[in-house]
Design an enzyme around this catalytic site. Structure first.
Site, mmCIF file in Angstrom:
data_model
loop_
_atom_site.group_PDB
_atom_site.id
_atom_site.type_symbol
_atom_site.label_atom_id
_atom_site.label_comp_id
_atom_site.label_asym_id
_atom_site.label_seq_id
_atom_site.Cartn_x
_atom_site.Cartn_y
_atom_site.Cartn_z
ATOM 1 N N LYS A 118 3.241 -15.131 4.545
ATOM 2 C CA LYS A 118 3.539 -16.086 3.476
ATOM 3 C C LYS A 118 5.055 -16.246 3.437
ATOM 4 O O LYS A 118 5.731 -15.869 2.472
ATOM 5 C CB LYS A 118 2.974 -15.540 2.147
ATOM 6 N N ASP A 127 -2.913 -18.345 2.686
ATOM 7 C CA ASP A 127 -3.859 -19.228 1.981
ATOM 8 C C ASP A 127 -4.507 -20.203 2.957
ATOM 9 O O ASP A 127 -5.723 -20.424 2.940
ATOM 10 C CB ASP A 127 -3.175 -19.945 0.808
ATOM 11 N N ASP A 144 -6.399 -6.750 4.145
ATOM 12 C CA ASP A 144 -7.500 -6.263 3.298
ATOM 13 C C ASP A 144 -8.320 -7.443 2.791
ATOM 14 O O ASP A 144 -9.549 -7.450 2.868
ATOM 15 C CB ASP A 144 -6.918 -5.470 2.121
ATOM 16 N N ASP A 179 -12.377 -9.129 4.137
ATOM 17 C CA ASP A 179 -13.607 -9.258 3.341
ATOM 18 C C ASP A 179 -14.179 -10.664 3.523
ATOM 19 O O ASP A 179 -15.399 -10.839 3.654
ATOM 20 C CB ASP A 179 -13.344 -8.977 1.851
ATOM 21 N N TYR A 193 0.803 -1.233 0.000
ATOM 22 C CA TYR A 193 0.000 0.000 0.000
ATOM 23 C C TYR A 193 0.831 1.277 0.000
ATOM 24 O O TYR A 193 0.283 2.357 -0.156
ATOM 25 C CB TYR A 193 -0.938 0.012 1.219
HETATM 26 C C1 IPM Z 1 -10.676 -1.290 2.811
HETATM 27 C C2 IPM Z 1 -10.775 -0.877 1.379
HETATM 28 C C3 IPM Z 1 -9.596 0.013 1.023
HETATM 29 C C4 IPM Z 1 -8.339 -0.799 1.238
HETATM 30 C C5 IPM Z 1 -9.641 0.608 -0.393
HETATM 31 C C6 IPM Z 1 -10.917 1.366 -0.636
HETATM 32 C C7 IPM Z 1 -8.447 1.462 -0.672
HETATM 33 O O1 IPM Z 1 -10.868 -1.988 0.542
HETATM 34 O O2 IPM Z 1 -10.737 -0.407 3.686
HETATM 35 O O3 IPM Z 1 -10.544 -2.478 3.080
HETATM 36 O O4 IPM Z 1 -7.889 -1.501 0.314
HETATM 37 O O5 IPM Z 1 -7.799 -0.736 2.329
HETATM 38 MN MN MN Z 2 -10.916 -3.854 1.613
#
Ligand code: IPM
Ligand code: MN
Length: 349
Positions: A186, A219, A243, A247, A135
Protein backbone atom coordinates in the site's frame (compact mmCIF):
# COMPACT_ATOMS: atom_id res chain seq x y z
CA UNK A 1 15.01 -40.57 9.21
CA UNK A 2 12.84 -37.46 9.47
CA UNK A 3 12.16 -36.27 12.99
CA UNK A 4 8.79 -34.55 13.19
CA UNK A 5 7.37 -32.72 16.21
CA UNK A 6 3.59 -32.90 16.35
CA UNK A 7 1.56 -30.24 18.15
CA UNK A 8 -2.11 -31.21 17.79
CA UNK A 9 -3.15 -28.13 19.79
CA UNK A 10 -6.69 -27.01 20.48
CA UNK A 11 -10.24 -27.60 19.29
CA UNK A 12 -10.41 -29.67 16.14
CA UNK A 13 -6.60 -29.60 15.82
CA UNK A 14 -6.13 -33.11 17.24
CA UNK A 15 -8.84 -34.56 14.97
CA UNK A 16 -7.35 -33.24 11.76
CA UNK A 17 -3.77 -33.99 12.81
CA UNK A 18 -4.76 -37.62 13.41
CA UNK A 19 -5.89 -37.88 9.78
CA UNK A 20 -2.76 -36.12 8.54
CA UNK A 21 -0.60 -38.61 10.44
CA UNK A 22 -2.66 -41.48 9.00
CA UNK A 23 -1.80 -40.24 5.51
CA UNK A 24 1.86 -39.69 6.47
CA UNK A 25 2.10 -43.30 7.67
CA UNK A 26 0.50 -44.63 4.47
CA UNK A 27 2.71 -42.61 2.12
CA UNK A 28 5.87 -43.48 4.09
CA UNK A 29 5.06 -47.17 3.72
CA UNK A 30 4.35 -46.75 0.03
CA UNK A 31 7.49 -44.76 -0.71
CA UNK A 32 9.69 -46.51 1.83
CA UNK A 33 10.98 -43.58 3.87
CA UNK A 34 11.40 -43.50 7.62
CA UNK A 35 10.22 -40.91 10.11
CA UNK A 36 9.56 -40.58 13.79
CA UNK A 37 7.11 -38.29 15.54
CA UNK A 38 7.25 -36.72 18.99
CA UNK A 39 3.96 -35.33 20.23
CA UNK A 40 3.76 -32.21 22.40
CA UNK A 41 0.73 -31.57 24.52
CA UNK A 42 0.72 -27.79 24.41
CA UNK A 43 -2.13 -25.39 23.74
CA UNK A 44 -5.19 -24.04 25.51
CA UNK A 45 -5.90 -27.04 27.72
CA UNK A 46 -2.35 -27.22 29.03
CA UNK A 47 -2.40 -23.48 29.70
CA UNK A 48 -5.70 -23.67 31.60
CA UNK A 49 -4.37 -26.57 33.69
CA UNK A 50 -0.82 -25.45 34.40
CA UNK A 51 -0.39 -21.86 33.19
CA UNK A 52 2.30 -22.96 30.73
CA UNK A 53 2.09 -21.87 27.10
CA UNK A 54 5.39 -22.94 25.57
CA UNK A 55 7.78 -24.29 28.21
CA UNK A 56 11.45 -23.57 27.48
CA UNK A 57 12.20 -27.29 27.65
CA UNK A 58 9.77 -27.90 24.77
CA UNK A 59 11.17 -25.00 22.77
CA UNK A 60 14.70 -26.43 23.15
CA UNK A 61 13.55 -29.80 21.84
CA UNK A 62 11.83 -28.17 18.88
CA UNK A 63 15.16 -26.69 17.82
CA UNK A 64 16.36 -30.24 17.15
CA UNK A 65 13.60 -31.54 14.87
CA UNK A 66 13.39 -31.55 11.07
CA UNK A 67 9.86 -30.12 10.95
CA UNK A 68 6.88 -29.27 13.12
CA UNK A 69 3.34 -30.35 12.29
CA UNK A 70 0.76 -28.13 13.99
CA UNK A 71 -3.01 -28.64 14.26
CA UNK A 72 -4.58 -25.46 15.59
CA UNK A 73 -4.12 -22.88 18.31
CA UNK A 74 -6.97 -21.02 20.05
CA UNK A 75 -9.25 -21.85 22.97
CA UNK A 76 -12.58 -20.12 23.77
CA UNK A 77 -11.74 -19.95 27.51
CA UNK A 78 -8.34 -18.30 26.99
CA UNK A 79 -8.11 -14.53 26.55
CA UNK A 80 -7.29 -13.58 22.92
CA UNK A 81 -3.58 -13.13 22.32
CA UNK A 82 -2.15 -15.41 24.99
CA UNK A 83 -1.91 -18.58 22.91
CA UNK A 84 -1.54 -16.76 19.61
CA UNK A 85 1.41 -14.70 20.84
CA UNK A 86 2.82 -17.19 23.33
CA UNK A 87 2.71 -20.22 21.10
CA UNK A 88 2.03 -19.70 17.38
CA UNK A 89 3.73 -16.34 16.91
CA UNK A 90 6.50 -17.24 19.35
CA UNK A 91 7.35 -20.30 17.25
CA UNK A 92 7.22 -18.31 14.01
CA UNK A 93 9.45 -15.58 15.46
CA UNK A 94 11.86 -17.52 17.64
CA UNK A 95 12.41 -20.21 15.01
CA UNK A 96 12.82 -17.36 12.50
CA UNK A 97 10.26 -18.87 10.13
CA UNK A 98 10.39 -15.78 8.01
CA UNK A 99 8.22 -17.04 5.17
CA UNK A 100 4.59 -18.02 5.44
CA UNK A 101 3.87 -19.91 2.25
CA UNK A 102 0.20 -20.25 1.34
CA UNK A 103 -0.84 -21.85 -1.94
CA UNK A 104 -4.23 -20.84 -3.32
CA UNK A 105 -5.20 -23.61 -5.67
CA UNK A 106 -8.67 -24.71 -6.67
CA UNK A 107 -8.69 -28.49 -6.96
CA UNK A 108 -10.80 -30.20 -9.61
CA UNK A 109 -14.44 -30.74 -8.64
CA UNK A 110 -14.42 -28.31 -5.71
CA UNK A 111 -17.30 -25.84 -5.46
CA UNK A 112 -15.91 -22.34 -6.02
CA UNK A 113 -17.88 -19.27 -4.97
CA UNK A 114 -16.58 -17.33 -7.99
CA UNK A 115 -18.87 -17.48 -11.01
CA UNK A 116 -17.31 -19.07 -14.10
CA UNK A 117 -13.93 -19.75 -12.49
CA UNK A 118 -12.32 -23.18 -12.51
CA UNK A 119 -9.08 -24.90 -11.49
CA UNK A 120 -7.29 -23.40 -14.50
CA UNK A 121 -8.08 -19.90 -13.17
CA UNK A 122 -7.14 -20.29 -9.52
CA UNK A 123 -3.59 -21.46 -8.99
CA UNK A 124 -1.31 -18.97 -7.32
CA UNK A 125 0.78 -18.82 -4.18
CA UNK A 126 1.13 -16.17 -1.51
CA UNK A 127 4.52 -15.52 0.09
CA UNK A 128 3.68 -13.77 3.34
CA UNK A 129 6.50 -12.18 5.33
CA UNK A 130 6.21 -13.84 8.74
CA UNK A 131 8.39 -12.09 11.34
CA UNK A 132 7.85 -8.32 11.06
CA UNK A 133 5.20 -5.71 10.27
CA UNK A 134 2.32 -5.14 12.70
CA UNK A 135 2.98 -8.58 14.17
CA UNK A 136 6.26 -7.77 15.92
CA UNK A 137 4.38 -6.49 18.96
CA UNK A 138 5.62 -2.91 19.24
CA UNK A 139 3.40 -0.27 20.72
CA UNK A 140 1.63 0.40 23.96
CA UNK A 141 -0.89 2.36 25.93
CA UNK A 142 -0.82 5.79 27.44
CA UNK A 143 -3.42 6.78 30.07
CA UNK A 144 -5.01 3.37 29.68
CA UNK A 145 -8.63 3.12 30.72
CA UNK A 146 -9.12 6.89 30.90
CA UNK A 147 -11.06 9.05 28.43
CA UNK A 148 -7.67 10.30 27.20
CA UNK A 149 -6.32 6.85 26.43
CA UNK A 150 -3.85 6.52 23.58
CA UNK A 151 -2.93 3.19 21.98
CA UNK A 152 -0.23 2.68 19.37
CA UNK A 153 0.62 -0.40 17.34
CA UNK A 154 3.73 -0.11 15.25
CA UNK A 155 4.44 -1.38 11.76
CA UNK A 156 8.01 -2.55 11.34
CA UNK A 157 9.91 -3.18 8.12
CA UNK A 158 13.62 -3.90 8.03
CA UNK A 159 15.75 -3.92 4.91
CA UNK A 160 17.11 -7.33 5.91
CA UNK A 161 13.67 -8.85 6.57
CA UNK A 162 12.10 -7.42 3.45
CA UNK A 163 15.00 -8.40 1.23
CA UNK A 164 15.18 -12.04 2.35
CA UNK A 165 11.42 -12.37 1.85
CA UNK A 166 11.56 -10.84 -1.62
CA UNK A 167 14.47 -13.06 -2.61
CA UNK A 168 12.55 -16.13 -1.52
CA UNK A 169 9.56 -14.98 -3.60
CA UNK A 170 11.68 -14.26 -6.69
CA UNK A 171 13.34 -17.69 -6.44
CA UNK A 172 9.93 -19.30 -6.17
CA UNK A 173 8.53 -17.34 -9.11
CA UNK A 174 11.54 -18.38 -11.16
CA UNK A 175 10.60 -22.05 -10.69
CA UNK A 176 7.02 -21.59 -11.86
CA UNK A 177 5.63 -21.67 -15.39
CA UNK A 178 4.32 -18.13 -15.51
CA UNK A 179 7.30 -16.57 -13.66
CA UNK A 180 5.40 -13.54 -12.45
CA UNK A 181 5.78 -11.88 -9.06
CA UNK A 182 3.26 -9.37 -7.74
CA UNK A 183 4.26 -7.19 -4.81
CA UNK A 184 1.11 -6.50 -2.79
CA UNK A 185 1.47 -3.46 -0.52
CA UNK A 186 0.00 0.00 0.00
CA UNK A 187 2.71 2.37 -1.18
CA UNK A 188 0.25 5.23 -1.66
CA UNK A 189 -0.46 5.47 2.08
CA UNK A 190 2.28 3.62 3.96
CA UNK A 191 4.94 5.88 2.55
CA UNK A 192 7.73 4.76 4.90
CA UNK A 193 7.43 1.03 5.51
CA UNK A 194 6.11 0.24 2.05
CA UNK A 195 8.49 2.61 0.37
CA UNK A 196 11.21 0.37 1.77
CA UNK A 197 9.40 -2.66 0.29
CA UNK A 198 9.06 -0.91 -3.07
CA UNK A 199 12.69 0.22 -3.31
CA UNK A 200 13.96 -3.19 -2.27
CA UNK A 201 11.68 -4.86 -4.81
CA UNK A 202 13.00 -2.61 -7.58
CA UNK A 203 16.57 -3.43 -6.64
CA UNK A 204 16.21 -7.17 -6.16
CA UNK A 205 14.22 -7.65 -9.37
CA UNK A 206 17.33 -6.74 -11.38
CA UNK A 207 18.88 -10.02 -10.26
CA UNK A 208 15.92 -12.01 -11.61
CA UNK A 209 15.48 -10.74 -15.17
CA UNK A 210 13.44 -13.80 -16.15
CA UNK A 211 10.74 -12.97 -13.58
CA UNK A 212 8.02 -10.53 -14.60
CA UNK A 213 7.63 -7.98 -11.79
CA UNK A 214 4.21 -6.60 -10.98
CA UNK A 215 2.70 -4.40 -8.29
CA UNK A 216 -0.82 -4.15 -6.81
CA UNK A 217 -2.12 -2.25 -3.81
CA UNK A 218 -3.69 -4.55 -1.26
CA UNK A 219 -7.23 -3.33 -1.85
CA UNK A 220 -6.87 -3.84 -5.57
CA UNK A 221 -5.33 -7.25 -4.91
CA UNK A 222 -8.55 -8.26 -3.11
CA UNK A 223 -10.58 -7.05 -6.05
CA UNK A 224 -8.47 -8.94 -8.61
CA UNK A 225 -8.47 -12.10 -6.52
CA UNK A 226 -12.25 -12.18 -6.95
CA UNK A 227 -12.53 -10.70 -10.43
CA UNK A 228 -9.47 -12.10 -12.24
CA UNK A 229 -7.66 -14.62 -10.03
CA UNK A 230 -6.08 -16.13 -13.16
CA UNK A 231 -3.87 -13.05 -13.37
CA UNK A 232 -1.81 -14.04 -10.33
CA UNK A 233 1.17 -16.38 -10.09
CA UNK A 234 3.21 -15.51 -6.99
CA UNK A 235 2.14 -12.71 -4.64
CA UNK A 236 4.64 -11.42 -2.09
CA UNK A 237 3.31 -9.33 0.76
CA UNK A 238 3.61 -8.14 4.33
CA UNK A 239 2.61 -10.13 7.40
CA UNK A 240 -0.70 -8.37 8.06
CA UNK A 241 -1.81 -8.08 4.45
CA UNK A 242 -0.78 -11.69 3.90
CA UNK A 243 -2.92 -12.78 6.83
CA UNK A 244 -5.95 -11.04 5.35
CA UNK A 245 -5.61 -11.91 1.68
CA UNK A 246 -4.95 -15.60 2.41
CA UNK A 247 -8.32 -15.94 4.16
CA UNK A 248 -9.86 -14.54 0.99
CA UNK A 249 -7.63 -16.94 -0.94
CA UNK A 250 -8.87 -19.87 1.15
CA UNK A 251 -12.45 -18.99 0.28
CA UNK A 252 -11.86 -18.93 -3.47
CA UNK A 253 -10.10 -22.29 -3.31
CA UNK A 254 -13.09 -23.92 -1.61
CA UNK A 255 -12.78 -22.88 2.03
CA UNK A 256 -10.74 -23.31 5.18
CA UNK A 257 -11.22 -27.05 4.83
CA UNK A 258 -8.54 -27.24 2.15
CA UNK A 259 -6.16 -24.34 2.87
CA UNK A 260 -2.72 -25.32 4.12
CA UNK A 261 0.40 -23.33 4.81
CA UNK A 262 4.03 -23.61 5.75
CA UNK A 263 5.99 -21.38 8.12
CA UNK A 264 9.38 -21.68 6.53
CA UNK A 265 12.88 -21.09 7.75
CA UNK A 266 14.88 -22.31 4.77
CA UNK A 267 17.95 -22.72 7.00
CA UNK A 268 16.18 -23.96 10.14
CA UNK A 269 13.07 -25.61 11.53
CA UNK A 270 9.86 -25.10 9.56
CA UNK A 271 6.28 -25.65 10.69
CA UNK A 272 3.30 -26.80 8.65
CA UNK A 273 -0.34 -26.22 9.50
CA UNK A 274 -3.88 -26.06 8.16
CA UNK A 275 -4.55 -22.31 8.14
CA UNK A 276 -8.06 -22.48 9.58
CA UNK A 277 -8.46 -22.08 13.33
CA UNK A 278 -9.41 -24.47 16.11
CA UNK A 279 -13.14 -24.38 15.19
CA UNK A 280 -14.42 -24.96 18.77
CA UNK A 281 -18.01 -25.48 17.69
CA UNK A 282 -17.09 -28.55 15.66
CA UNK A 283 -14.71 -30.04 18.21
CA UNK A 284 -15.12 -33.75 18.86
CA UNK A 285 -17.94 -34.16 16.34
CA UNK A 286 -15.91 -35.93 13.64
CA UNK A 287 -17.24 -33.50 11.02
CA UNK A 288 -14.33 -31.14 10.40
CA UNK A 289 -12.55 -31.41 7.04
CA UNK A 290 -9.03 -32.83 7.49
CA UNK A 291 -7.93 -32.12 3.90
CA UNK A 292 -6.16 -28.89 4.86
CA UNK A 293 -4.17 -30.77 7.49
CA UNK A 294 -3.46 -33.51 4.95
CA UNK A 295 -2.29 -30.92 2.40
CA UNK A 296 -0.04 -29.50 5.14
CA UNK A 297 1.56 -32.96 5.38
CA UNK A 298 2.09 -32.78 1.62
CA UNK A 299 3.85 -29.43 1.95
CA UNK A 300 5.95 -30.75 4.83
CA UNK A 301 7.06 -33.76 2.76
CA UNK A 302 8.05 -31.52 -0.11
CA UNK A 303 10.10 -29.42 2.27
CA UNK A 304 11.73 -32.54 3.77
CA UNK A 305 12.95 -33.51 0.31
CA UNK A 306 10.28 -36.16 -0.31
CA UNK A 307 8.99 -34.40 -3.42
CA UNK A 308 7.51 -37.52 -4.99
CA UNK A 309 5.61 -38.43 -1.82
CA UNK A 310 4.38 -34.84 -1.57
CA UNK A 311 3.01 -34.84 -5.09
CA UNK A 312 1.30 -38.21 -4.55
CA UNK A 313 -0.44 -36.86 -1.44
CA UNK A 314 -1.64 -33.84 -3.40
CA UNK A 315 -2.76 -36.08 -6.27
CA UNK A 316 -4.74 -38.29 -3.84
CA UNK A 317 -6.51 -35.20 -2.47
CA UNK A 318 -7.27 -34.05 -6.03
CA UNK A 319 -8.63 -37.49 -6.96
CA UNK A 320 -10.97 -37.23 -4.01
CA UNK A 321 -12.22 -33.73 -4.81
CA UNK A 322 -12.66 -34.69 -8.46
CA UNK A 323 -14.80 -37.71 -7.64
CA UNK A 324 -16.28 -37.62 -4.15
CA UNK A 325 -15.98 -34.44 -2.11
CA UNK A 326 -17.26 -31.24 -3.75
CA UNK A 327 -18.33 -29.27 -0.69
CA UNK A 328 -15.36 -28.87 1.63
CA UNK A 329 -17.28 -27.36 4.56
CA UNK A 330 -17.43 -29.00 7.99
CA UNK A 331 -20.35 -31.40 8.10
CA UNK A 332 -21.05 -30.89 4.40
CA UNK A 333 -18.55 -33.27 2.87
CA UNK A 334 -20.82 -36.30 2.92
CA UNK A 335 -18.13 -38.11 4.94
CA UNK A 336 -16.82 -37.86 8.49
CA UNK A 337 -13.36 -36.56 9.37
CA UNK A 338 -12.00 -40.07 9.81
CA UNK A 339 -13.63 -41.32 6.60
CA UNK A 340 -11.99 -38.55 4.60
CA UNK A 341 -8.60 -39.60 6.01
CA UNK A 342 -9.34 -43.19 5.02
CA UNK A 343 -10.38 -42.13 1.52
CA UNK A 344 -7.09 -40.27 1.00
CA UNK A 345 -5.18 -43.36 2.14
CA UNK A 346 -7.24 -45.46 -0.26
CA UNK A 347 -6.60 -43.02 -3.11
CA UNK A 348 -2.86 -43.30 -2.46
CA UNK A 349 -3.24 -46.94 -3.46
C1 IPM B 1 -3.03 -17.26 10.69
C2 IPM B 1 -3.75 -16.85 11.94
C3 IPM B 1 -2.77 -16.23 12.91
C4 IPM B 1 -2.18 -15.01 12.24
C5 IPM B 1 -3.36 -15.87 14.28
C6 IPM B 1 -4.00 -17.07 14.93
C7 IPM B 1 -2.34 -15.26 15.19
O1 IPM B 1 -4.82 -16.01 11.64
O2 IPM B 1 -2.15 -18.13 10.78
O3 IPM B 1 -3.33 -16.73 9.63
O4 IPM B 1 -2.75 -13.91 12.34
O5 IPM B 1 -1.15 -15.15 11.60
MN1 MN C 1 -5.07 -15.67 9.53
Amino acid sequence: MHKIAVIPGDGTGPEVVREGLKVLKAISEKKGFQYETVEYDIGGNRYLKTGEVLPDSVFKELLEVDAIYLGAVGHPDVKPGILEKGLLLRLRFDLDQYINLRPVKLYPGVDCPLKDKGPEDIDFIVVRENTEDLYFGGGGFLRKGTPHEVATQEMLATRFGVERCLRYAFELAQKRKKKQLTLCAKTNVLTYAHDLWWRTFEEVQKEYPDVKPDYAHVDATCMWMVKNPEFFDVIVTTNMFGDIITDLGAMIQGGMGIAAGGNINPEGVSMFEPIGGSAPKYTGKNVINPLAAICAVGMMLDFLGQEQAASEVEQAVMDLTATKIKDLGAGKMGYSTTEVGDLVVEALG
